[in-house]
Design an enzyme around this catalytic site. Structure first.
Site, PDB file in Angstrom:
ATOM      1  CG  ASP A   1     -38.173  43.729   7.936  1.00  0.00           C
ATOM      2  OD1 ASP A   1     -38.393  44.778   7.302  1.00  0.00           O
ATOM      3  OD2 ASP A   1     -38.959  42.765   7.959  1.00  0.00           O
TER       4      ASP A   1
ATOM      5  CG  ASP B   1     -42.883  43.757   2.542  1.00  0.00           C
ATOM      6  OD1 ASP B   1     -41.744  43.255   2.483  1.00  0.00           O
ATOM      7  OD2 ASP B   1     -43.547  43.818   3.588  1.00  0.00           O
TER       8      ASP B   1
ATOM      9  CD  GLU C   1     -40.205  50.347   8.258  1.00  0.00           C
ATOM     10  OE1 GLU C   1     -40.654  49.608   9.155  1.00  0.00           O
ATOM     11  OE2 GLU C   1     -39.468  49.938   7.354  1.00  0.00           O
TER      12      GLU C   1
END
Ligand code: GLC
Length: 787
Positions: free
Chosen positions: A405, A482, A408
């Site tokens: 997670d 999300d 990015e």
């Protein structure tokens, strides 16, 4: 002030300055050796071929392109037979599948298929650049063009009329139709025009923008830097385009079967007791489950590669016990490594030079969950290896799946990521974060997957990732980040996953029930129905939200969610067969209807129903208090999966869908394999059921099976069983042939259920008459075959 009306104050209007683009100008001369090189007035262009139906074009302003590929590519250029014709106004370079026309004055490129049908062409504008070294390419747009792919985007299926940016971004704010960049950047799309398809893969890792909005006559793709480097994929069918795209960027290994089961997550199941209680509820309620996730609370102060021993004093035995019950634990692992002089991973990273740095040599530090953290520089092979080896901490405990997670990479600051001036080592070919930002997640995925694979001694790893770039399918499944417990978000998950599928990523799904915000029993019910048929099926929710485990909303919801989780397990043999197809061909498991019916205008932007494989149609309910919906059935005869009612397709029908019903339709001519319900994929099947929906023609199905857990399928240890059914007049002929018999499944019995049979028939199996068949209600002819 941006979220009040002040944002639209007339004084805020900026002068609309148009960008000055410099066209590359006329062709000056050209060279043909390994590749075609064209010198133009203001730039160089190259043309090369990767297959007869895949051409690569690169352009660099003012100097020769380097032809360096990004990290997406799995294939080298090929020596393809070409014919080059020189004409006064243009050159024509032909392979057996693609004809590339180079107009000389000004320099323009057009691509045609071998029948002369235009795929892409440049008009008034072609390739150009700006003073700031941004690059752009304009292509003509046809009134009949529809656009798909672009990775992970909000809004509807067809992207015509959209302008989309590729820049991996952590977006917690509610995703809505104008949310542009999300976690994944896949700069690729497919155009469907009059039933034919072609594709473009713009392999540029900088921020890129695809503009299908500003003009009706042309579209463009733009990058903030680098070279204009793109591939033309000739099609002609949508499936061919996906095959061509995944020839370039790779396909996934077959996932372990347990990864296809039901997964339960929450931010966070905070300690061992909570996890044990959760598992005992699944057992007590007899709800199947294959994986439980540990979110960031399992760690010691959010330090990756640690456990908090107050919360998880017996982590190792917990994991072992759960494995014995058929449940895998999947811990979250983020890239941020806490800055802590006494933390071995940080020490090692600093000592061994594994972290991203500024050009001056200072380690880049940014804030994430653990506080100030450093970030591994995954562009270096030795760092990927280091990170891969670190997975041993988990694999030694019996863990086989990792959840990546925040890759990015997300940083808690204004820009949401690391400084663009950070320099990535890139194995001695340094590049700025501005250039490599979009591949950070892909490379972390590579490090994780490769490391796990090395340590699992032949077992298949499972990696879930939030961020990625073209090619991410090689390493990980992708969840859509999300979302919220909004009905609109459930609806949006469908086109998002379908477009990810067209973009070469077959293993996707949203957080079922919704992540942020409180879900409701009704939403959870409908979302679980949808989730049972998304390739990845995980219920996950945020810190502080109401409980959303299957039983959290009382008896009725509990019963229905259980029914659909069980349905997922029933459908596993069929789903697994489709995952194998995705591994072989790149074709997604979850498909938009337009992929199978590119000539049918009703499918062009059909965003709220999808296909599983070729011939199973799923039409979820996506609104509250709604018990009916319109379903579009394409041409052909379709069976209602639940009632066996037949419908003639090519039309919209109104179907009833009480809370416990997910509308599912199976096309005549299809076969589906089902297994008995079980509590985990680890429980061996005793039989398999083959549902046949016969048509006038001979119906065929190839069931795939292997051990579901090792890579032995790569050494031919698998079963491919071809089943054909011919239903005519008074008889049904079934033929069974093992096309490849390298694996012997646990089940020895096949139960056949032939649907839509109105009277008893004579049955032949491989030429032998079968006398013990019986006709059930709903006109299902049933019989068993034992091996
Ligand atoms: C991010 C992830 C979410 C996770 C949370 C805490 O928001 O997208 O899934 O639960 O971080 O780790």
């Amino acid at each position: 002030m941006q979220d009040t009306s002040f944002a639209i104050h007339p004084g805020n209007e900026k002068a609309n300055k148009s960008t000055q683009y410099y066209d590359i100008g006329n062709l000056i001369d050209y060279e043909i050796n390994q590749l075609f090189q064209f010198r133009c007035e203001r730039g160089w262009v190259t043309l090369s071929f990767y297959a007869e139906d895949i051409a690569r074009i690169t352009m660099k302003p003012l100097s020769k392109p380097t032809m360096e590929s990004s990290f997406a590519l799995m294939k080298e250029p090929q020596e393809i037979e070409t014919v080059c014709e020189e004409h006064t106004q243009y050159l024509l370079i032909k392979t057996a599948q693609l004809h590339i026309k180079i107009s000389k004055i000004p320099f323009r490129i057009a691509a045609y298929d071998h029948q002369g049908r235009v795929l892409v062409e440049e008009g008034k504008r072609g390739m150009a650049f700006t003073q700031k070294q941004e690059i752009i390419c304009f292509k003509e747009m046809d009134a009949a063009d529809h656009f798909y792919g672009f990775g992970e985007k909000t809004s509807f299926l067809d992207k015509r009329g959209e302008k989309m940016t590729m820049w991996n971004t952590d977006v917690f704010a509610p995703h809505n139709p104008e949310t542009d960049s999300l976690y994944e950047s896949i700069p690729y799309f497919m155009t469907i025009r009059n039933g034919f398809a072609h594709g473009i893969f713009f392999d540029n890792t900088y921020r890129t923008v695809f503009d299908l909005k500003s003009s009706q006559e042309s579209y463009s793709f733009w990058a903030e830097g680098g070279e204009l480097d793109y591939y033309i994929l000739a099609g002609p069918t949508p499936k061919d385009v996906i095959a061509q795209y995944t020839t370039l960027t790779g396909r996934m290994d077959i996932p372990p079967k347990w990864a296809l089961g039901y997964h339960q997550s929450r931010y966070s199941y905070k300690d061992e007791q909570e996890v044990r209680e959760l598992v005992s509820l699944f057992k007590k309620k007899e709800i199947p489950v294959d994986a439980i996730y540990l979110d960031i609370h399992y760690m010691d102060g959010y330090r990756v590669f640690t456990f908090d021993y107050d919360r998880f004093p017996q982590a190792h035995s917990l994991i072992q016990e759960l494995r014995a019950e058929g449940i895998n634990i999947i811990p979250i692992v983020d890239p941020g490594v806490k800055q802590d002089a006494e933390y071995p991973i940080y020490q090692e990273g600093v000592r061994e030079n594994h972290f991203c740095k500024s050009i001056e040599g200072n380690i880049y530090l940014g804030e994430v969950w653990p506080g100030i953290s450093a970030f591994p520089d995954f562009s270096n092979t030795d760092v990927r290896r280091w990170w891969g080896q670190k997975q041993k901490f988990y694999t030694d405990m019996g863990i086989e799946g990792i959840w990546n997670d925040m890759n990015e990479p997300a940083v808690f600051n204004e820009t949401k990521t690391m400084d663009l001036s950070v320099i990535h080592g890139n194995d001695g070919n340094p590049k700025s974060h501005r250039e490599l930002h979009n591949v950070y997640g892909l490379l972390m995925g590579e490090a994780t997957y490769t490391g796990l694979k090395e340590q699992l001694s032949g077992k298949r790893p499972f990696v879930l990732t939030r961020a990625g770039y073209a090619g991410v399918q090689r390493y990980a499944a992708v969840w859509t980040g999300d979302n919220r417990s909004f009905w609109e978000h459930m609806q949006m998950a469908m086109p998002m996953c379908m477009n990810l599928g067209i973009s070469g990523v077959p293993f996707t799904g949203p957080d079922v029930g919704g992540f942020a915000h409180d879900t409701t029993g009704e939403l959870l019910t409908r979302w679980t129905q949808l989730g049972a048929f998304t390739p990845y099926f995980r219920n996950h929710s945020n810190l502080g939200t109401v409980a959303q485990e299957p039983w959290a909303f009382g008896e009725e919801v509990g019963m229905i969610t259980k029914k659909y989780i069980e349905l997922r397990y029933k459908w596993l043999p069929h789903l697994y067969t489709l995952f194998r197809e995705a591994h072989q061909t790149g074709l997604p498991v979850m498909r938009p209807l337009v992929l199978e019916y590119p000539n049918d205008p009703h499918t062009f932007n059909l965003s709220d129903q999808f296909l599983i494989g070729e011939n199973v149609l799923i039409a979820p309910i996506t609104r509250p208090s709604t018990y009916h919906r319109v379903v579009y059935l394409p041409e052909g005869i379709w069976y209602d999966y639940w009632t066996d009612t037949k419908y003639e397709g090519g039309t919209h029908i109104m179907v009833s869908a009480p809370l416990d019903t997910l509308p599912i339709f199976v096309k005549e001519g299809a076969m589906i394999s089902e297994a008995p319900v079980k509590l985990s994929t680890k429980v061996p099947d005793e039989h398999v059921i083959i549902h046949v929906y016969p048509s006038q023609q001979v119906t065929e199905y190839v069931l795939y099976e292997d051990d579901g857990s090792s890579f032995s399928y790569q050494n031919k240890q698998y079963l491919e069983r071809k089943i054909t059914c011919h239903h005519h007049e008074n008889q049904v002929e079934i033929n069974i042939e093992d096309i490849h018999a390298g694996y012997s499944p646990s089940w020895k019995t096949m139960i056949f259920q032939i649907h839509g049979v109105d009277a008893m028939k004579t049955i032949y199996v491989n030429g032998q008459e079968k006398t013990d068949a019986y006709l059930e209600d709903k006109h299902i002819l049933t019989f068993e075959l034992n091996q």
